[in-house]
Write a protein that holds these residues in place. Structure first.
Motif, PDB file in Angstrom:
ATOM      1  N   MET A   1       0.844  -1.186   0.000  1.00  0.00           N
ATOM      2  CA  MET A   1       0.000   0.000   0.000  1.00  0.00           C
ATOM      3  C   MET A   1       0.881   1.239   0.000  1.00  0.00           C
ATOM      4  O   MET A   1       1.839   1.335   0.769  1.00  0.00           O
ATOM      5  CB  MET A   1      -0.915   0.000   1.229  1.00  0.00           C
ATOM      6  CG  MET A   1      -1.895   1.145   1.257  1.00  0.00           C
ATOM      7  SD  MET A   1      -3.034   0.997   2.656  1.00  0.00           S
ATOM      8  CE  MET A   1      -4.041   2.450   2.353  1.00  0.00           C
ATOM      9  N   LYS A   2       0.563   2.192  -0.859  1.00  0.00           N
ATOM     10  CA  LYS A   2       1.347   3.417  -0.960  1.00  0.00           C
ATOM     11  C   LYS A   2       0.720   4.518  -0.109  1.00  0.00           C
ATOM     12  O   LYS A   2      -0.493   4.656  -0.031  1.00  0.00           O
ATOM     13  CB  LYS A   2       1.448   3.864  -2.408  1.00  0.00           C
ATOM     14  CG  LYS A   2       2.253   2.916  -3.280  1.00  0.00           C
ATOM     15  CD  LYS A   2       2.380   3.443  -4.697  1.00  0.00           C
ATOM     16  CE  LYS A   2       3.219   2.497  -5.547  1.00  0.00           C
ATOM     17  NZ  LYS A   2       3.345   2.990  -6.940  1.00  0.00           N
ATOM     18  N   ILE A   3       1.581   5.301   0.522  1.00  0.00           N
ATOM     19  CA  ILE A   3       1.120   6.414   1.337  1.00  0.00           C
ATOM     20  C   ILE A   3       0.821   7.629   0.464  1.00  0.00           C
ATOM     21  O   ILE A   3      -0.162   8.334   0.677  1.00  0.00           O
ATOM     22  CB  ILE A   3       2.166   6.761   2.413  1.00  0.00           C
ATOM     23  CG1 ILE A   3       2.333   5.584   3.393  1.00  0.00           C
ATOM     24  CG2 ILE A   3       1.784   8.030   3.161  1.00  0.00           C
ATOM     25  CD1 ILE A   3       3.433   5.781   4.415  1.00  0.00           C
ATOM     26  N   GLU A   4       1.649   7.856  -0.513  1.00  0.00           N
ATOM     27  CA  GLU A   4       1.512   9.047  -1.348  1.00  0.00           C
ATOM     28  C   GLU A   4       0.140   9.122  -2.022  1.00  0.00           C
ATOM     29  O   GLU A   4      -0.324   8.153  -2.630  1.00  0.00           O
ATOM     30  CB  GLU A   4       2.599   9.077  -2.419  1.00  0.00           C
ATOM     31  CG  GLU A   4       2.598  10.354  -3.235  1.00  0.00           C
ATOM     32  CD  GLU A   4       3.733  10.413  -4.230  1.00  0.00           C
ATOM     33  OE1 GLU A   4       3.888  11.458  -4.895  1.00  0.00           O
ATOM     34  OE2 GLU A   4       4.482   9.419  -4.345  1.00  0.00           O
ATOM     35  N   GLY A   5      -0.520  10.255  -1.858  1.00  0.00           N
ATOM     36  CA  GLY A   5      -1.805  10.480  -2.486  1.00  0.00           C
ATOM     37  C   GLY A   5      -2.985   9.862  -1.757  1.00  0.00           C
ATOM     38  O   GLY A   5      -4.127   9.999  -2.209  1.00  0.00           O
ATOM     39  N   THR A   6      -2.744   9.202  -0.632  1.00  0.00           N
ATOM     40  CA  THR A   6      -3.808   8.520   0.108  1.00  0.00           C
ATOM     41  C   THR A   6      -4.333   9.415   1.221  1.00  0.00           C
ATOM     42  O   THR A   6      -3.583  10.116   1.882  1.00  0.00           O
ATOM     43  CB  THR A   6      -3.283   7.200   0.701  1.00  0.00           C
ATOM     44  OG1 THR A   6      -2.790   6.370  -0.350  1.00  0.00           O
ATOM     45  CG2 THR A   6      -4.384   6.453   1.438  1.00  0.00           C
ATOM     46  N   SER A   7      -5.633   9.366   1.446  1.00  0.00           N
ATOM     47  CA  SER A   7      -6.243  10.087   2.561  1.00  0.00           C
ATOM     48  C   SER A   7      -5.973   9.312   3.847  1.00  0.00           C
ATOM     49  O   SER A   7      -6.114   8.086   3.890  1.00  0.00           O
ATOM     50  CB  SER A   7      -7.748  10.228   2.337  1.00  0.00           C
ATOM     51  OG  SER A   7      -8.375  10.834   3.450  1.00  0.00           O
ATOM     52  N   ALA A   8      -5.571  10.039   4.897  1.00  0.00           N
ATOM     53  CA  ALA A   8      -5.262   9.413   6.184  1.00  0.00           C
ATOM     54  C   ALA A   8      -5.934  10.200   7.299  1.00  0.00           C
ATOM     55  O   ALA A   8      -6.175  11.406   7.177  1.00  0.00           O
ATOM     56  CB  ALA A   8      -3.751   9.366   6.412  1.00  0.00           C
ATOM     57  N   LEU A   9      -6.246   9.501   8.394  1.00  0.00           N
ATOM     58  CA  LEU A   9      -6.828  10.140   9.572  1.00  0.00           C
ATOM     59  C   LEU A   9      -6.096   9.642  10.803  1.00  0.00           C
ATOM     60  O   LEU A   9      -5.905   8.431  10.968  1.00  0.00           O
ATOM     61  CB  LEU A   9      -8.321   9.838   9.666  1.00  0.00           C
ATOM     62  CG  LEU A   9      -9.098  10.531  10.803  1.00  0.00           C
ATOM     63  CD1 LEU A   9     -10.512  10.902  10.345  1.00  0.00           C
ATOM     64  CD2 LEU A   9      -9.185   9.641  12.037  1.00  0.00           C
ATOM     65  N   VAL A  10      -5.667  10.584  11.655  1.00  0.00           N
ATOM     66  CA  VAL A  10      -4.918  10.239  12.867  1.00  0.00           C
ATOM     67  C   VAL A  10      -5.649  10.808  14.075  1.00  0.00           C
ATOM     68  O   VAL A  10      -5.886  12.017  14.153  1.00  0.00           O
ATOM     69  CB  VAL A  10      -3.485  10.802  12.824  1.00  0.00           C
ATOM     70  CG1 VAL A  10      -2.723  10.410  14.094  1.00  0.00           C
ATOM     71  CG2 VAL A  10      -2.747  10.323  11.581  1.00  0.00           C
ATOM     72  N   THR A  11      -6.021   9.943  15.012  1.00  0.00           N
ATOM     73  CA  THR A  11      -6.641  10.427  16.251  1.00  0.00           C
ATOM     74  C   THR A  11      -5.551  10.706  17.280  1.00  0.00           C
ATOM     75  O   THR A  11      -4.467  10.115  17.234  1.00  0.00           O
ATOM     76  CB  THR A  11      -7.633   9.403  16.835  1.00  0.00           C
ATOM     77  OG1 THR A  11      -6.919   8.305  17.430  1.00  0.00           O
ATOM     78  CG2 THR A  11      -8.582   8.870  15.762  1.00  0.00           C
ATOM     79  N   GLY A  12      -5.849  11.630  18.200  1.00  0.00           N
ATOM     80  CA  GLY A  12      -4.820  12.048  19.150  1.00  0.00           C
ATOM     81  C   GLY A  12      -3.658  12.685  18.420  1.00  0.00           C
ATOM     82  O   GLY A  12      -2.504  12.597  18.858  1.00  0.00           O
ATOM     83  N   GLY A  13      -3.984  13.346  17.303  1.00  0.00           N
ATOM     84  CA  GLY A  13      -2.940  13.805  16.395  1.00  0.00           C
ATOM     85  C   GLY A  13      -2.319  15.144  16.721  1.00  0.00           C
ATOM     86  O   GLY A  13      -1.420  15.580  15.999  1.00  0.00           O
ATOM     87  N   ALA A  14      -2.749  15.794  17.785  1.00  0.00           N
ATOM     88  CA  ALA A  14      -2.237  17.136  18.073  1.00  0.00           C
ATOM     89  C   ALA A  14      -0.886  17.130  18.773  1.00  0.00           C
ATOM     90  O   ALA A  14      -0.206  18.155  18.806  1.00  0.00           O
ATOM     91  CB  ALA A  14      -3.248  17.911  18.922  1.00  0.00           C
TER      92      ALA A  14
END
Length: 252
Positions: A1-14
């Motif tokens: 799986m490629k990271i580039e161009g992919t939508s990502a969501l991170v919780t506790g991301g601040a």
């Protein structure tokens, strides 16, 4: 799986592990939605990395659904989802002040375990409806702790919450494999996070001396590097990786 161009969501991301992960994903070309109870922190980091920041309580079904909807409209359905949101807290079952309030136990379980499950179930649903690659449509990475394996005195609630996350990894991976969604878990040891940064330098040095090797606190960037590996290795599924420099926690 490629990271580039992919939508990502991170919780506790601040902050802490989540912030390092969001920065790494953005550097690798992902479009990142940063969610955190700290709205200002989420928005500031999102501006820094060219993403989107949202105030979200992971225990709220409504807020998590809304976050995924906003992320999907901005960048497409998040196919990389990393759960870093969580709380600590130490309390003996029976201490000097009497029995541990049940509400204290419930709060830790609700945020750490139920919150993680809440995000995972909504992420899995959203990803399952996409037309992503047949081999791997998406990956969900949860954060446990070495306390899941050798919780210390006073960590009954925390260890139970993180143990639940560890135990979810395999059944979730088995169930979601039919949607081409992988589920993995990282169990960090003692990392340099805002919580530890607030301790006196002597206390931090004492903690570092308990680590087997290298004898130092873990850096959030090392957690983020492990996330990158988990995303890019399609054959890694249903796994729990201890990231702890061979440390085993003593009873107290």
């Amino acid at each position: 799986m490629k990271i580039e161009g992919t939508s990502a969501l991170v919780t506790g991301g601040a902050s802490g592990l989540g912030a390092a992960t969001a920065r790494m994903l953005a550097r690798e070309g992902a479009k990142v939605t940063v969610v955190d109870r700290n709205e200002g922190g989420a928005i500031d980091l999102a501006k820094e990395i060219g993403g989107h920041g949202l105030a979200v309580d992971v225990t709220s079904s409504e807020l998590v659904w809304a976050a995924f909807n906003v992320a999907s409209e901005a960048f497409g359905v998040p196919r990389i989802v990393v759960n870093c949101a969580g709380i600590g807290g130490a309390s003996r079952i029976v201490g000097r002040d009497g029995v541990m309030p049940l509400s204290d136990f419930e709060k830790v379980i609700r945020v750490n375990l139920i919150g993680t499950f809440n995000v995972m179930r909504i992420a899995a649903h959203q990803i399952s409806l996409t037309d992503g690659p047949t081999g791997c449509k998406g990956v969900i990475i949860n954060t446990a702790s070495v306390a899941a394996f050798e919780g210390q005195i006073g960590q009954a609630a925390y260890a139970a919450s993180k143990g639940g996350i560890v135990s979810m990894a395999l059944p979730a991976a088995r169930e979601l494999a039919r949607f081409a969604i992988r589920v993995n878990t990282i169990a960090p040891g003692i990392f340099r996070t805002p919580l530890l940064d607030g301790l006196p330098e002597e206390a931090q040095d004492a903690l570092a001396r308990t680590i087997t090797g290298p004898v130092r606190l873990g850096e959030p960037e090392e957690y983020a590097h492990t996330v990158k590996y988990m995303v890019e290795n399609d054959y890694l599924n249903g796994e729990v990786i201890r990231l702890d420099a061979a440390t085993r926690l003593p009873p107290k």
